[in-house]
Scaffold this motif. Structure first.
Motif, PDB file in Angstrom:
ATOM      1  N   ARG A   1       0.754  -1.194  -0.111  1.00 46.19           N
ATOM      2  CA  ARG A   1      -0.104  -0.027  -0.053  1.00 46.19           C
ATOM      3  C   ARG A   1       0.689   1.234   0.111  1.00 46.19           C
ATOM      4  O   ARG A   1       0.534   2.186  -0.832  1.00 46.19           O
ATOM      5  CB  ARG A   1      -1.045   0.023   1.292  1.00 46.19           C
ATOM      6  CG  ARG A   1      -1.923  -0.923   1.154  1.00 46.19           C
ATOM      7  CD  ARG A   1      -3.047  -0.997   2.538  1.00 46.19           C
ATOM      8  NE  ARG A   1      -4.008  -1.856   2.368  1.00 46.19           N
ATOM      9  CZ  ARG A   1      -4.848  -1.829   3.426  1.00 46.19           C
ATOM     10  NH1 ARG A   1      -4.601  -1.227   4.478  1.00 46.19           N
ATOM     11  NH2 ARG A   1      -5.949  -2.681   3.251  1.00 46.19           N
ATOM     12  N   GLY A   2       2.023   1.231   0.701  1.00 44.47           N
ATOM     13  CA  GLY A   2       2.858   2.317   0.764  1.00 44.47           C
ATOM     14  C   GLY A   2       3.572   2.477  -0.546  1.00 44.47           C
ATOM     15  O   GLY A   2       3.432   3.832  -0.794  1.00 44.47           O
ATOM     16  N   ASP A   3       3.777   1.676  -1.451  1.00 41.58           N
ATOM     17  CA  ASP A   3       4.291   1.913  -2.615  1.00 41.58           C
ATOM     18  C   ASP A   3       3.274   2.508  -3.493  1.00 41.58           C
ATOM     19  O   ASP A   3       3.486   3.432  -4.308  1.00 41.58           O
ATOM     20  CB  ASP A   3       4.679   0.562  -3.073  1.00 41.58           C
ATOM     21  CG  ASP A   3       5.612  -0.075  -2.421  1.00 41.58           C
ATOM     22  OD1 ASP A   3       6.712   0.565  -2.114  1.00 41.58           O
ATOM     23  OD2 ASP A   3       5.525  -1.362  -2.669  1.00 41.58           O
ATOM     24  N   VAL A   4       1.923   2.183  -3.302  1.00 41.22           N
ATOM     25  CA  VAL A   4       0.818   2.613  -4.308  1.00 41.22           C
ATOM     26  C   VAL A   4       0.784   4.279  -3.818  1.00 41.22           C
ATOM     27  O   VAL A   4       0.636   5.259  -4.711  1.00 41.22           O
ATOM     28  CB  VAL A   4      -0.327   1.972  -4.075  1.00 41.22           C
ATOM     29  CG1 VAL A   4      -1.587   2.701  -4.610  1.00 41.22           C
ATOM     30  CG2 VAL A   4      -0.416   0.562  -4.717  1.00 41.22           C
ATOM     31  N   VAL A   5       0.741   4.265  -2.630  1.00 44.39           N
ATOM     32  CA  VAL A   5       0.654   5.913  -2.020  1.00 44.39           C
ATOM     33  C   VAL A   5       1.621   6.615  -2.702  1.00 44.39           C
ATOM     34  O   VAL A   5       1.417   8.004  -2.928  1.00 44.39           O
ATOM     35  CB  VAL A   5       0.240   5.922  -0.479  1.00 44.39           C
ATOM     36  CG1 VAL A   5       0.429   7.232   0.083  1.00 44.39           C
ATOM     37  CG2 VAL A   5      -0.631   5.207   0.111  1.00 44.39           C
ATOM     38  N   LYS A   6       2.826   6.154  -2.705  1.00 43.43           N
ATOM     39  CA  LYS A   6       3.735   7.229  -3.205  1.00 43.43           C
ATOM     40  C   LYS A   6       3.637   7.837  -4.506  1.00 43.43           C
ATOM     41  O   LYS A   6       4.191   8.892  -5.000  1.00 43.43           O
ATOM     42  CB  LYS A   6       5.110   6.387  -3.244  1.00 43.43           C
ATOM     43  CG  LYS A   6       5.833   5.781  -2.004  1.00 43.43           C
ATOM     44  CD  LYS A   6       7.043   5.049  -1.945  1.00 43.43           C
ATOM     45  CE  LYS A   6       7.586   4.676  -0.818  1.00 43.43           C
ATOM     46  NZ  LYS A   6       8.709   3.622  -1.005  1.00 43.43           N
ATOM     47  N   VAL A   7       2.920   6.935  -5.329  1.00 52.47           N
ATOM     48  CA  VAL A   7       2.363   7.488  -6.752  1.00 52.47           C
ATOM     49  C   VAL A   7       1.595   8.797  -6.703  1.00 52.47           C
ATOM     50  O   VAL A   7       1.949   9.839  -7.340  1.00 52.47           O
ATOM     51  CB  VAL A   7       1.584   6.403  -7.520  1.00 52.47           C
ATOM     52  CG1 VAL A   7       1.156   7.014  -8.695  1.00 52.47           C
ATOM     53  CG2 VAL A   7       2.452   4.945  -7.797  1.00 52.47           C
ATOM     54  N   TYR A   8       0.928   8.893  -5.461  1.00 54.69           N
ATOM     55  CA  TYR A   8       0.129  10.213  -5.488  1.00 54.69           C
ATOM     56  C   TYR A   8       0.914  11.290  -4.683  1.00 54.69           C
ATOM     57  O   TYR A   8       0.364  12.371  -4.391  1.00 54.69           O
ATOM     58  CB  TYR A   8      -1.113   9.947  -4.618  1.00 54.69           C
ATOM     59  CG  TYR A   8      -1.951   8.964  -5.441  1.00 54.69           C
ATOM     60  CD1 TYR A   8      -2.669   9.562  -6.908  1.00 54.69           C
ATOM     61  CD2 TYR A   8      -1.883   7.730  -5.583  1.00 54.69           C
ATOM     62  CE1 TYR A   8      -3.530   8.713  -7.565  1.00 54.69           C
ATOM     63  CE2 TYR A   8      -2.818   6.828  -6.309  1.00 54.69           C
ATOM     64  CZ  TYR A   8      -3.544   7.551  -7.315  1.00 54.69           C
ATOM     65  OH  TYR A   8      -4.000   6.697  -8.164  1.00 54.69           O
ATOM     66  N   ALA A   9       2.188  10.948  -4.359  1.00 57.52           N
ATOM     67  CA  ALA A   9       3.071  11.916  -3.773  1.00 57.52           C
ATOM     68  C   ALA A   9       3.966  12.395  -4.824  1.00 57.52           C
ATOM     69  O   ALA A   9       5.223  12.883  -4.349  1.00 57.52           O
ATOM     70  CB  ALA A   9       3.860  11.645  -2.502  1.00 57.52           C
ATOM     71  N   ARG A  10       3.920  12.214  -6.116  1.00 56.48           N
ATOM     72  CA  ARG A  10       4.786  12.505  -7.170  1.00 56.48           C
ATOM     73  C   ARG A  10       5.016  14.085  -7.013  1.00 56.48           C
ATOM     74  O   ARG A  10       4.197  15.012  -7.134  1.00 56.48           O
ATOM     75  CB  ARG A  10       4.281  12.180  -8.474  1.00 56.48           C
ATOM     76  CG  ARG A  10       4.022  10.823  -8.739  1.00 56.48           C
ATOM     77  CD  ARG A  10       5.492   9.918  -8.898  1.00 56.48           C
ATOM     78  NE  ARG A  10       5.399   8.612  -9.563  1.00 56.48           N
ATOM     79  CZ  ARG A  10       6.377   8.015  -9.697  1.00 56.48           C
ATOM     80  NH1 ARG A  10       7.508   8.283  -9.312  1.00 56.48           N
ATOM     81  NH2 ARG A  10       6.297   6.549 -10.112  1.00 56.48           N
ATOM     82  N   PRO A  11       6.223  14.473  -7.169  1.00 54.10           N
ATOM     83  CA  PRO A  11       6.819  15.967  -7.315  1.00 54.10           C
ATOM     84  C   PRO A  11       5.952  16.665  -8.586  1.00 54.10           C
ATOM     85  O   PRO A  11       5.747  15.925  -9.406  1.00 54.10           O
ATOM     86  CB  PRO A  11       8.249  16.067  -7.283  1.00 54.10           C
ATOM     87  CG  PRO A  11       8.703  14.786  -7.610  1.00 54.10           C
ATOM     88  CD  PRO A  11       7.700  13.850  -7.370  1.00 54.10           C
TER      89      PRO A  11
END
Length: 213
Positions: free
Chosen positions: A126-136
Motif C-alpha cells: 500500500r505504501g508503494d501505491v501511495v507514493k504514486v500520489y506524492a509525485r513532485p
C-alpha cells in the motif's frame, strides 16, 4: 505514461517456505519489519501469504464459536497450514491502479508480483501505491507535456501543475479533442485534479452539431 507495478515494486523480497514454523515466521516478520511474507516452493512459485493477522488467529483464545477457517488457523503449526491461499497476486506489467484496486477489493496490504508462470518477482505494498500520489509537480508536468506533444500533438495547449492540480489552457479545433486531453491527463498517476480551461472552435459533441460528408 502510466506507472506500472514494476516501477514501484520491491524486488528484494523476504519469503518463507511451506514448512517454516510459526517461530521462524515471527522472527522473519520482526527482523525485516514487515507485516506479511509470501510462502513459496523451491521453484519460487507463490503458494500463499502469511501475515501478522494469520499469527493472531493462532494466538487468539477460542470460545467455541469461531468459524472453521479460524479454528484451522489456530491448529496450524507451519506456514503451509497457516497461510492465506491462494494468494492475490499481480503482474509486473499491470498499471499501479490495478494493484490498488486489488488491494481494496481483497482488503490486503501487499501483493506478490508474479510472472506468467507464477514465480515470485517482487512485492508491492500500500505504501508503494501511495507514493504514486506524492509525485513532485515537476514529475507530473513532464508526463503531461510529453502527453500533449507526443500523443496528441497539441503544441498550443499548455499545462501548469501546482500541488498535483493540473491547469490546462490553450485552444483546439474540436471540443472532443479537449475532452480527450482532459481524460488522458486525469489518468496520469500523481494528478489529483484537472482544471480544464481549453477553448475550442467547434462543439462536435453537441447533438445539434452539423456533420457533412
Amino acid at each position: 505514461m502510466a506507472v506500472r507495478v514494476r516501477d514501484m515494486m520491491t524486488t528484494d523480497v523476504v519469503c518463507v517456505q511451506p514448512g517454516a514454523s510459526m517461530r521462524t515466521i515471527a522472527l522473519v516478520l520482526g527482523r525485516y519489519a514487515v507485516s506479511g511474507v509470501p510462502v513459496v516452493d523451491d521453484a519460487k512459485h507463490v503458494l500463499g501469504v502469511v501475515s501478522e493477522g494469520d499469527l493472531l488467529h493462532k494466538l487468539a483464545d477460542g470460545d467455541g464459536r469461531s468459524a472453521t477457517a479460524d479454528r484451522a488457523k489456530r491448529s496450524a503449526v507451519t506456514a503451509q497450514r497457516l497461510m492465506t491461499a491462494p494468494a492475490v497476486t499481480v503482474r509486473a506489467r499491470a498499471e499501479i491502479a490495478e494493484a490498488a484496486r486489488l488491494m481494496q477489493e481483497h482488503r490486503v496490504k501487499r501483493l506478490p508480483v508474479v510472472s506468467d508462470s507464477g514465480e515470485l518477482e517482487g512485492i508491492v505494498s500500500r505504501g508503494d501505491v501511495v507514493k504514486v500520489y506524492a509525485r513532485p509537480d515537476s514529475w507530473v508536468l513532464n508526463r503531461v507535456e510529453r502527453l500533449l506533444m507526443l500523443d496528441f500533438e497539441l503544441p498550443h495547449v499548455r499545462a501548469e501543475v501546482r500541488g498535483g492540480i493540473v491547469t490546462l489552457t490553450g485552444k483546439v479545433r474540436f471540443r472532443s479533442s479537449a475532452v480527450a486531453v482532459r481524460r488522458a491527463v486525469g489518468a496520469i498517476e500523481g494528478v489529483l485534479h484537472v482544471d480544464d480551461r481549453i477553448e475550442f472552435d467547434a462543439d462536435d459533441l453537441s447533438p445539434f452539431a452539423l456533420h457533412t460528408d
